[in-house]
Motif scaffolding. Structure first.
Motif, PDB file in Angstrom:
ATOM      1  N   GLY A 120      48.260  90.453 -25.594  1.00 30.33           N
ATOM      2  CA  GLY A 120      47.451  91.358 -26.401  1.00 30.33           C
ATOM      3  C   GLY A 120      48.263  92.257 -27.311  1.00 30.33           C
ATOM      4  N   ILE A 121      49.508  92.525 -26.925  1.00 28.70           N
ATOM      5  CA  ILE A 121      50.359  93.382 -27.766  1.00 28.70           C
ATOM      6  C   ILE A 121      51.194  92.507 -28.690  1.00 28.70           C
ATOM      7  N   LEU A 122      51.140  92.802 -29.984  1.00 31.29           N
ATOM      8  CA  LEU A 122      51.959  92.098 -30.964  1.00 31.29           C
ATOM      9  C   LEU A 122      52.905  93.113 -31.598  1.00 31.29           C
ATOM     10  N   ILE A 123      54.180  92.740 -31.646  1.00 32.69           N
ATOM     11  CA  ILE A 123      55.166  93.637 -32.261  1.00 32.69           C
ATOM     12  C   ILE A 123      55.665  92.998 -33.548  1.00 32.69           C
ATOM     13  N   VAL A 124      55.406  93.701 -34.660  1.00 32.17           N
ATOM     14  CA  VAL A 124      55.756  93.198 -35.981  1.00 32.17           C
ATOM     15  C   VAL A 124      56.887  94.054 -36.536  1.00 32.17           C
ATOM     16  N   SER A 125      57.909  93.421 -37.104  1.00 35.75           N
ATOM     17  CA  SER A 125      58.962  94.229 -37.721  1.00 35.75           C
ATOM     18  C   SER A 125      59.271  93.735 -39.121  1.00 35.75           C
ATOM     19  N   ALA A 126      59.743  94.683 -39.957  1.00 35.35           N
ATOM     20  CA  ALA A 126      59.952  94.383 -41.375  1.00 35.35           C
ATOM     21  C   ALA A 126      61.270  93.660 -41.622  1.00 35.35           C
ATOM     22  N   GLY A 127      62.371  94.221 -41.144  1.00 37.99           N
ATOM     23  CA  GLY A 127      63.669  93.627 -41.424  1.00 37.99           C
ATOM     24  C   GLY A 127      64.471  93.424 -40.160  1.00 37.99           C
ATOM     25  N   THR A 128      65.558  92.708 -40.268  1.00 43.69           N
ATOM     26  CA  THR A 128      66.380  92.471 -39.090  1.00 43.69           C
ATOM     27  C   THR A 128      67.008  93.758 -38.580  1.00 43.69           C
ATOM     28  N   SER A 129      67.223  94.720 -39.455  1.00 46.86           N
ATOM     29  CA  SER A 129      67.810  95.979 -39.021  1.00 46.86           C
ATOM     30  C   SER A 129      66.851  96.798 -38.164  1.00 46.86           C
ATOM     31  N   ASP A 130      65.577  96.478 -38.224  1.00 50.82           N
ATOM     32  CA  ASP A 130      64.587  97.210 -37.437  1.00 50.82           C
ATOM     33  C   ASP A 130      64.458  96.657 -36.015  1.00 50.82           C
ATOM     34  N   LEU A 131      65.165  95.564 -35.738  1.00 50.42           N
ATOM     35  CA  LEU A 131      64.985  94.898 -34.443  1.00 50.42           C
ATOM     36  C   LEU A 131      65.304  95.765 -33.227  1.00 50.42           C
ATOM     37  N   PRO A 132      66.373  96.579 -33.252  1.00 52.51           N
ATOM     38  CA  PRO A 132      66.623  97.390 -32.055  1.00 52.51           C
ATOM     39  C   PRO A 132      65.419  98.228 -31.644  1.00 52.51           C
ATOM     40  N   VAL A 133      64.755  98.804 -32.604  1.00 52.73           N
ATOM     41  CA  VAL A 133      63.593  99.628 -32.286  1.00 52.73           C
ATOM     42  C   VAL A 133      62.437  98.749 -31.807  1.00 52.73           C
ATOM     43  N   ALA A 134      62.263  97.611 -32.456  1.00 52.63           N
ATOM     44  CA  ALA A 134      61.201  96.689 -32.054  1.00 52.63           C
ATOM     45  C   ALA A 134      61.423  96.194 -30.622  1.00 52.63           C
ATOM     46  N   ILE A 176      52.036  96.822 -32.844  1.00 49.71           N
ATOM     47  CA  ILE A 176      53.093  97.783 -33.166  1.00 49.71           C
ATOM     48  C   ILE A 176      53.789  97.271 -34.414  1.00 49.71           C
ATOM     49  N   VAL A 177      53.891  98.117 -35.447  1.00 51.60           N
ATOM     50  CA  VAL A 177      54.572  97.705 -36.676  1.00 51.60           C
ATOM     51  C   VAL A 177      55.794  98.593 -36.887  1.00 51.60           C
ATOM     52  N   VAL A 178      56.959  97.961 -36.910  1.00 50.76           N
ATOM     53  CA  VAL A 178      58.224  98.673 -37.015  1.00 50.76           C
ATOM     54  C   VAL A 178      58.814  98.430 -38.395  1.00 50.76           C
ATOM     55  N   ALA A 179      59.096  99.499 -39.139  1.00 52.87           N
ATOM     56  CA  ALA A 179      59.655  99.320 -40.474  1.00 52.87           C
ATOM     57  C   ALA A 179      60.455 100.535 -40.899  1.00 52.87           C
ATOM     58  N   GLY A 180      61.533 100.281 -41.649  1.00 53.33           N
ATOM     59  CA  GLY A 180      62.329 101.365 -42.217  1.00 53.33           C
ATOM     60  C   GLY A 180      62.088 101.437 -43.709  1.00 53.33           C
ATOM     61  N   MET A 181      63.065 101.885 -44.447  1.00 52.79           N
ATOM     62  CA  MET A 181      62.989 102.011 -45.907  1.00 52.79           C
ATOM     63  C   MET A 181      61.691 102.704 -46.351  1.00 52.79           C
ATOM     64  N   LEU A 192      44.771  94.116 -42.855  1.00 50.12           N
ATOM     65  CA  LEU A 192      44.448  92.729 -42.489  1.00 50.12           C
ATOM     66  C   LEU A 192      43.743  92.604 -41.154  1.00 50.12           C
ATOM     67  N   VAL A 193      43.819  93.643 -40.318  1.00 44.80           N
ATOM     68  CA  VAL A 193      43.290  93.534 -38.961  1.00 44.80           C
ATOM     69  C   VAL A 193      42.255  94.606 -38.665  1.00 44.80           C
ATOM     70  N   ASP A 194      41.598  94.484 -37.544  1.00 44.48           N
ATOM     71  CA  ASP A 194      40.643  95.504 -37.126  1.00 44.48           C
ATOM     72  C   ASP A 194      40.941  96.010 -35.720  1.00 44.48           C
ATOM     73  N   CYS A 195      42.221  95.947 -35.352  1.00 44.89           N
ATOM     74  CA  CYS A 195      42.625  96.510 -34.059  1.00 44.89           C
ATOM     75  C   CYS A 195      43.532  97.704 -34.320  1.00 44.89           C
ATOM     76  N   PRO A 196      43.791  98.531 -33.306  1.00 39.91           N
ATOM     77  CA  PRO A 196      44.657  99.697 -33.522  1.00 39.91           C
ATOM     78  C   PRO A 196      46.077  99.266 -33.896  1.00 39.91           C
ATOM     79  N   VAL A 197      46.655  99.979 -34.850  1.00 45.15           N
ATOM     80  CA  VAL A 197      48.029  99.720 -35.285  1.00 45.15           C
ATOM     81  C   VAL A 197      48.871 100.961 -35.005  1.00 45.15           C
ATOM     82  N   ILE A 198      49.980 100.767 -34.305  1.00 46.71           N
ATOM     83  CA  ILE A 198      50.913 101.869 -34.058  1.00 46.71           C
ATOM     84  C   ILE A 198      52.131 101.643 -34.937  1.00 46.71           C
ATOM     85  N   ALA A 199      52.372 102.585 -35.847  1.00 42.30           N
ATOM     86  CA  ALA A 199      53.468 102.450 -36.797  1.00 42.30           C
ATOM     87  C   ALA A 199      54.705 103.185 -36.291  1.00 42.30           C
ATOM     88  N   VAL A 200      55.848 102.508 -36.368  1.00 41.21           N
ATOM     89  CA  VAL A 200      57.114 103.116 -35.954  1.00 41.21           C
ATOM     90  C   VAL A 200      58.063 103.148 -37.145  1.00 41.21           C
TER      91      VAL A 200
END
Lengths: 250, 250, 250, 250, 250, 250, 250, 250
Positions: A120-134, A176-181, A192-200
């Motif tokens: 049920g939990i999906l973790i999305v990240s923007a770049g490879t540098s964001d992976l540690p947090v993801a 969970i959406v993880v992104a820098g910059m 795009l979705v209708d579920c809760p999004v937690i931004a990091v």
């Protein structure tokens, strides 16, 4: 001292001065800081099933080792965040089954080895540098009984990578959406979705990123509804909140 | 409509009126969004069941009235936030059943009058000045099918008011905490419960509150786990996210 | 010494050795600070009984050692803050009785070994990471003649730990509250007591903590009355002010 | 519901089932949120003797009038800060004895007309533009049983005005220093005295004053020991804290 | 007056009416500021010959009028900055000779009508929107005995306008450069001359100008040597400093 | 050289070898900077007599050495700021007469050994930590032909040290005031004198000093007239401007 | 005119009326800007063909009218930005052909009525609130000889609207992207195209948008290559730069 | 591959093996990104001809080496920015033809050795400390097929160096201006030319430069039209945008 009062109450029960049910009732209303609050706290532990967490940053290897020993000795699962390889080595001496997520910088010792985990939990990240947090978010969710799915490296400048995975997005119960910059990904995902999004927001970037401030402000001002935000680089917090949310759908 | 175009194309292929390679070429340049994206969007609307929202701030009374007319004519429910009494008066001319929450500054027209609403959302606020934001969150949750419970005026400087309501806190499935000034309330609430907490900083305060920045930073740095944050004064966003979360438990 | 010069002048006037107008002229150009200011300053030293303080940060071990020698040679007590173990080692060579508070990073040499100290100051801290600042405050208060009580690790996310110690809170005459992250603890403490509260934000935190800014702003915007604030990590300043306040109740 | 338990306990006392002393004991340990916390709160009220306070900014004249009515009907003294002349006019209708400090923008109704007040608090201000904040502090201290002394318009650019009043400075038990612009006055005052100094930055200034930020940062970084700081323009907070401190010396 | 008291004291010492030690004691508590400081202050007034200044912003028309009356009655020249036309009208009733600089928003009444003024100060401004600040500087310099030269509308985006006036630049003894937006003009001017340059950032601009912050930071970071900076929009301060500098060359 | 080209052209015009219109055309495209700008620049060098300056921060020892060699080979005096001892050692190999100010971190080689220097510049500093910046200013002024006087360690928290030196303050023609933390010293000095004051904020401080921002804002908002400000830690800029000002009084 | 002076000089040289050395001297002091700079400036005007621009914000209706009159009298086209309807009314009196873009707040008078304009510029905006800035950009581009295409209301939360117009995106030679709130749109657009993108942050938003700062930082940190940024709300600057770029492709 | 699937589907429709409605259904769920987005992306690569870029900061030598290997193995050109000498050494092992720009910290491997490159891009920098950023821009432009011209060390404090090169400025089709400190150079350059100017703020400076913020704000507020801005130190972004612009003029 409260113990004394408790004793008196119990003596009254013993002497028949007060019915057992009444005594039970009295016990429930005894100053909660002794019986109540810790009970709440206890319940909380029981219900969340969450291990004690060590925030390793700023701690010495020795300190991390000692705290880990104490936690493990109490039979608790262990989650240590922002842990260095040296810390892992030290914890491994205490508990050989300890696992290290190099990318996510977490040390974990699970209560049960064979815990499949809830989806049920999906973790999305923007770049490879964001992976540690993801990955920190992923490990946290894992420790709370989830089997998080990962969708990495799908930043907004290459939108097709994200869109070609829209099935994953639509199937998630919390994302969970993880992104820098510029931190734009949560807005796009949120649209795009209708579920809760937690931004990091992450501290990835340079110059006017100001240590993640740009991403943080971007996420707080998201034009997409359904997006909430945690502190910069706070993968743990996102994973924790996502787990609390996902548990509701169980 | 694109579906029609597509059908015609396929019929032409079937009838040999158009070569496979030419059809292939046509398909490649068919606006893909008509195949996929709008569907996603459509699904989203259907599933969230959320009305269109008018953010009234910066709009004229006439503009709010016209947009409301269009939405209502389409048979949609209506939620207008940051609405002035004048705007309400104008919308009421269009739809006499329109309801105005003076405190929350919202105009609403429900799809169904008799919608009881789902319980589970608790809205907690620190001071009386935070009520407009709290009520905006409440109305938003209401419009998304919830029956939010309110726990107002329980700021951290008078902790007993909060603690004497800990039953309400423990019974909630998701809690919105609205606070200005130092924004400490979400940390305290977050430490008492094991459900997701959505923190809403408000611009209430003066001097070094810097328009809500102090509360925002406080909430982002909360020492309690399970707390996520929305933009300053964003009652709508908090209500929306809470509704998405609460729907998971249905 | 200036007093001596002045006395001689007056004797000369008395003896007619110098004309009144000439004496007048001399008096007008006498450095006025020698008549007034230094007295004030002297009085201040006498009344506060406070030792000279070395702020070690940015100083070399050798510099700290030399300043310590000079202070001790003058018979003054010594308080060195932000001191490293190396600095302590160097000072110990000068004065073997020097004491090092590793946590608080202070070196102290007391005037009198058997100074019991006045009660009334309570030092409360939120997390274990805040202890260095709390201990700096404690040592400062100690050097000014107090016997501060400590109540550590009672952050707002685990309110029961704080509330179970409310007797200590109520018995204090002045309370120092040390907290990082969101800095919410002073508001909670301030709401429980009716004595002055000195809030010390610490730089503990990450991301949007911005080096203690979040805690600082939180404390400045406290909704609890009776809370004043010192600079980030300024344990010394808090201890000093608390000692000044506590002396009033003597 | 707790009331019910209380009733039962009393019935037991009535029926001789439990000794009065034991019942008293039980009452003391009843969940403090019902008996305890409010007791703390009650004690606090009793001891501080402080009136309820209305922060008028952002409230309507009607709201201020109604809250005032309720407070006065309860027999409490009244302090309303940031009050406009219109608000005063409205309160005066309710209570003709209401007093308005035009400069300090406060409305007050004292419990006792003939309260001489305790000396010891000195309020120092830098410029005439800082007077509203200084007067708010003065009225707050007054309402808490003090007779604050004023020393106004003694900014650092004309040091002689300050120094010619050093007797006043030396006689004070706690000093409130109100200053805008660069906020340097607390440092200078703090260097002249050995009592606690509460610094109040004001939003007076322009350009790089950034609404009082310059003064706030200046005061937080004061090189003088014994200085603590409250929020920008928070005369009320300074007066309140000063009163708490001054009460210690009673 | 204190001088008189002092003289009497010395006469008493001379006449033996008072013992040396008693005189000594009296001298120690004589307000030192009366011996020294006020003299300094007096000298300062005499030497600068500067009129009292009214900062009109935030004052009422009536207040400005009354302060002007008091200053003029004392025979002092008058400089009122940030004055509205209404204030001018009010001051003109008091003193018909009052002059209003509409652009610079200053009201002035000179001591001597026929004061030619010293040359040497050049005031350079970037855009027409910066003129109010430039004129405030000009009027201030004028009131301090200068005849400032003006070189307006020579912003860096049209460099030829500046360079075609390089004679003026080279002839100046001190140059005030007023600029908003990016505040680049002082760097360019500073690179062309070898006299002191006083840079005045203005709040002209929008968006990321942040009320003059961009210009202020630009000027503080000037790559040209010999540039010092005053507060945003502080034409008065620049004119005052330029006058102090220009007086040195007299 | 361009002058030569120009002369040849004119000779050709005179001799009829080139038509007037052709000469006109040539003149229009002659690099104008050769006619005007370089002259300005040359004049500037001659009049300021200022050595070339090396800002060593961020440069390698080798780079500093090479630039120094080039400057010295050209017969120019040398001023290198922010220089490390290693850099000094390297420069000393090139020029044994090079002098190092360890505190001010400057390397200097004077044109003339016996330059007495002009008096008039006074450098005042608040704390011992501000000395590097003060000394950088002193060395800069020295290199520009001044004999700056120093008045160190006279911070506002111990006002008597400053006031006991008021003769020095009154005798100065231009004063540089160096201070960190709250940066209040320029306001106090500015209120005591009637000469130009150049304020230098330093990055000394911690917490809410934000790297000198607090001192910078304090100085920009100084309530004393006649104060201008340079960048944080910019001792060189202050010394340079002071020298330009002091030269006016020669 | 200077050319005339120069010609006369050369004629005099030719006729032997003036010596070569004297002519040389005259040439050296001829204002070089008259030879070079103004020519540059003239060329610039000719080549850009850009009308003079009036930034109306902060100007009175009368001022705007007068400047417009002067520009039109000179036969120049007119562009006035941030103009109110009242200003338009006033300009219309001067020139009935003046056109007002109510949304973009611009007044324009074209040189040639029948200017078709060059295609290639696409203006994309996120929300309807961003339209004023987008239209300001459009009018500016129009006045510089372009026929800009518009693609409005295609914010990232509804990605399908943007993607369904990807033909427009791909056909553009330069794209202006206008967005407020989190400012994510330029990143998404930049990832879809290979032409230059000019991002314009707008002040649309509230709370932590901080007047457009969030959008500005987002755009500066864009993860898409080929994106450059202008000031908040600077539609004019974006339109101007886009026109300069588009002219290159002519 | 999707094309193949699509072709098969169409063949099936043609052959009547699948009904039109079923084919329609299949088409609707075909991942649209495979039809559209990847094509866009592919086109983009083809048209820009731009190599993949490695942002080395925060990556290990090993990571940079591996990514380089993969890129080169695919036959792509290579551009690595923020690369250390160690990284270069590692890449050189993979591809001996790799070139290192020590100043610009870039590693490059060109597709074709003999690529002369297109002229039109001019890179201007203010100081020698800005060269790394300028060279990063130059290398980026080079890799995109340009032969950028350089004009370095022409800061605004020595305007003649810039003006003596105005021919270069006028001949450019797009200019990149790199500057730190006050960032004034783009305004000056922008006022001299009529081509697009891309401003790059650098983090060069100290104190109130705040890591390049001063230069960034200065450039965003440029009074010259035609200036757009990229992130602090973003030489790559400036070079990339300049190349996109310059390609338009081909």
């Amino acid at each position: 001292m409260e113990i004394e009062k408790l004793k008196i109450l119990l003596e009254q029960v013993k002497g028949g001065e007060i019915a057992v049910d009444d005594a039970l009732q009295s016990l429930r209303i005894l100053p909660f800081e002794d019986l109540g609050f810790s009970k709440i706290d206890h319940h909380r532990q029981l219900r969340t099933g969450f291990p004690e967490v060590i925030f390793c940053q700023g701690k010495t290897v020795e300190q991390v080792k000692q705290i880990s020993e104490r936690i493990l000795a109490a039979g608790h699962p262990l989650l240590a965040t922002r842990a260095t390889p040296e810390m892992y080595k030290a914890v491994k001496e205490v508990q050989p089954a300890a696992r290290y997520n190099e990318l996510g910088r977490t040390i974990t010792v699970s209560r049960s080895e064979e815990d499949a985990g809830v989806s049920g939990i999906l973790i999305v990240s923007a770049g490879t540098s964001d992976l540690p947090v993801a990955e920190e978010a992923a490990e946290t969710a894992l420790m709370m009984g989830n089997q998080p799915e990962r969708l990495y490296d799908v930043g907004v400048a290459g939108l097709h990578r994200l869109i070609s995975n829209h099935e994953k997005l639509l199937n998630a119960r919390v994302i969970i959406v993880v992104a820098g910059m510029e931190g734009a990904l949560p807005s796009v995902v949120g649209g795009l979705v209708d579920c809760p999004v937690i931004a990091v927001p992450t501290s990835i970037g340079y110059g006017a990123s100001f240590g993640g401030l740009a991403a943080l402000l971007g996420m707080l001002n998201s034009c997409a509804s359904g997006v909430t935000v945690v502190n910069i680089d706070n993968g743990f917090g996102a994973g924790y909140s996502a787990a609390l949310i996902n548990r509701l759908s169980a």
